[in-house]
Design an enzyme around this catalytic site. Structure first.
Site, PDB file in Angstrom:
ATOM      1  N   GLU A   1      95.361   1.717 -16.049  1.00 36.07           N
ATOM      2  CA  GLU A   1      94.004   2.195 -16.274  1.00 36.07           C
ATOM      3  C   GLU A   1      93.169   1.026 -16.795  1.00 36.07           C
ATOM      4  O   GLU A   1      93.224   0.705 -17.985  1.00 36.07           O
ATOM      5  CB  GLU A   1      93.997   3.350 -17.278  1.00 36.07           C
ATOM      6  CG  GLU A   1      94.649   4.603 -16.744  1.00 36.07           C
ATOM      7  CD  GLU A   1      94.591   5.762 -17.729  1.00 36.07           C
ATOM      8  OE1 GLU A   1      94.235   6.870 -17.299  1.00 36.07           O
ATOM      9  OE2 GLU A   1      94.881   5.556 -18.920  1.00 36.07           O
TER      10      GLU A   1
ATOM     11  N   GLU B   1     100.873  16.937 -19.275  1.00 36.80           N
ATOM     12  CA  GLU B   1     100.760  15.586 -18.733  1.00 36.80           C
ATOM     13  C   GLU B   1     101.446  14.657 -19.720  1.00 36.80           C
ATOM     14  O   GLU B   1     101.049  14.546 -20.875  1.00 36.80           O
ATOM     15  CB  GLU B   1      99.293  15.196 -18.550  1.00 36.80           C
ATOM     16  CG  GLU B   1      99.101  13.794 -18.032  1.00 36.80           C
ATOM     17  CD  GLU B   1      97.639  13.371 -18.035  1.00 36.80           C
ATOM     18  OE1 GLU B   1      97.349  12.281 -17.524  1.00 36.80           O
ATOM     19  OE2 GLU B   1      96.800  14.130 -18.567  1.00 36.80           O
TER      20      GLU B   1
END
Length: 480
Positions: A257, A175
């Site tokens: 986020e 990731e």
């Protein structure tokens, strides 16, 4: 990957990213806000395609005829969040009542993406694509963002890689996160491992693992826009031993986020594709013949003259051979490379090749030959201790594998070997490089962790699959 405070928090309190972001998203149909339209005796028409406002926790929609997917994705909270989708290529967070503690996971990850995520796929992206494919080097993405004055959040790309060309389920390769900006006392998973200049900026590099490698690039000076080739960052991750060219990129996402607030965060525009304009088919020039220095019993440093390119060189591949076959052993954007974990009194040959943003590869440089010194390890005594972090029905993660110098003199590079049980396959490794031959795994140090003073130690880790019902993990580790 979200920030965390300490390794223990990550393991016990932080749900893996794919689960926390999308674990329920595929259970829900795309949610669209029905925009009212005036209809009077046929004089007014309903718009053919209205940009929806999405408030459902896991709601999503497609834009530009399916080219991109936009997701609300409130995976970590029950507080309200709404996004106003922009058909031209973005969204705005219009409502976000979040108030999460910053030592835990964020509330959500509203994002726009190309590719596939848990079987929710955009159209025409060409993903999944193997990172070794000829077209991978030409893949580009751009984003423009707007940030509010308050709240606690990060603004980040999230790019996923898997050992297989999967379109659903959890990716287990790497990731790659690219943080353009952050506000508040938050940080990526793992710990900082270096600093690098890429894509016109300086980035602090972080590495962690959540069952897959997480490599985060945090810009040291915030920016509201970025236009880059994917391989600019992926090549750096590969050179550090955190990613592999055999893996497949499955999605390219850009979003936020938020922990506290978040209203006003906006993706103004987003693009992904193989670049634009005239196709670049011109390869870089041949790199200069490498020269070797600091040759020891277990390592050497190579330097070479830079290549030139009509657009720009993005990186170099260092190729090594002990016989007739050359294998890539490292590289990056620098014109030098330190190879470690070599065998004493052994002759090695090296050559260099350059790559550009379009994936064009230069001719190979001339070859330099060197022979390592006799002895090995600088007289140090190497000890290795593996730890099983987690195991499940058909896989496991071994970390940390601690490599320690128990001797009285310095070690200049180390090599760990162990037998891999039948049917097991290593799917990823971090803080080291590895090869598998005849069922034996050979792990070698990298440039930044090969030298160990007496009493010092370092570590690496890896993930592997195994047949269903098989409870074995590797044993019999040796270190030299």
């Amino acid at each position: 990957m979200t920030p965390k405070e300490g390794e223990e928090w990550e393991r016990s309190h932080y749900t893996p990213l794919s689960e926390r972001r999308e674990q329920h998203a595929m259970r829900h149909a795309h949610i669209f806000l029905i925009v009212g339209a005036l209809v009077a005796l046929g004089l007014f028409a309903v718009p053919a395609q209205a940009a929806p406002v999405i408030c459902e926790k896991f709601g999503s929609t497609t834009i530009q005829n399916g080219r991109y997917v936009v997701i609300n994705n409130v995976w970590g909270a029950d507080t309200a969040q709404c996004i106003d989708v922009n058909q031209s290529g973005g969204f705005t967070v219009t409502q976000a009542a979040h108030n999460k503690p910053t030592n835990g996971a964020p509330a959500s990850y509203p994002a726009i993406y190309a590719g596939c995520h848990y079987a929710n796929c955009s159209t025409g992206s060409g993903l999944p694509m193997q990172a070794s494919a000829s077209g991978f080097g030409s893949l580009r993405s751009s984003v423009s963002m707007t940030y509010p004055g308050g709240g606690t959040w990060d603004a980040a790309y999230d790019i996923w890689f898997d050992p297989t060309p999967r379109t659903d389920g959890q990716n287990t390769g790497a990731e790659l996160m690219i943080w353009l900006n952050r506000q508040g006392s938050i940080q990526p998973v793992g710990s900082p491992v270096g600093t690098v200049n890429l894509a016109g900026g300086t980035w602090q590099v972080w590495f962690g693992n959540s069952g897959w490698n997480v490599i985060s690039y945090v810009r040291t000076s915030a920016t509201s826009s970025l236009d880059f080739t994917i391989d600019t960052f992926y090549a750096d991750a590969v050179s550090r031993g955190y990613a592999q060219r055999s893996w497949y990129m499955t999605s390219v996402q850009a979003g936020f986020e938020p922990w506290i607030g978040g209203a006003g965060l906006a993706v103004n525009s987003f693009s992904f594709g193989s670049g634009g304009g005239t196709t670049d088919t011109t390869p870089p020039s041949t790199p200069g013949t490498p020269s070797a220095a600091n040759v020891t019993s277990s390592g050497a440093t190579l330097t070479w003259a830079a290549s030139t390119d009509n657009v720009g060189v993005t990186g170099y591949d260092v190729m090594r051979a002990t016989g007739d076959t050359f294998t890539r052993v490292g590289g990056g954007s620098a014109t030098s490379f330190t190879d470690t974990g070599l065998s004493p009194s052994t002759t090695y040959r090296y050559r260099i090749r350059a790559r550009d943003a379009a994936g064009n590869v230069s001719p190979d440089s001339a070859i330099v030959t060197l022979t390592t010194q006799p002895g090995g390890g600088g007289g140090g005594s190497c000890a290795v201790t593996p730890t099983t972090q987690t195991a499940w029905n058909n896989g496991y993660v071994i970390q940390p594998v601690t490599v320690a110098n128990r001797g009285t003199s310095a070690m200049n590079g180390w090599t760990v070997t162990f037998p891999l049980p039948s049917g097991h396959t290593i799917t990823g490794i971090w803080n080291a490089t590895y090869t598998v031959s005849g069922g034996t795994v050979t792990v070698r140090s990298l440039a930044h962790n090969g030298s160990l003073a007496p009493g010092a130690s370092t570590s690496f880790g890896y993930q592997a699959t195994r047949p269903n019902g098989n409870t074995q993990v590797p044993s019999g580790y040796t270190c030299a």
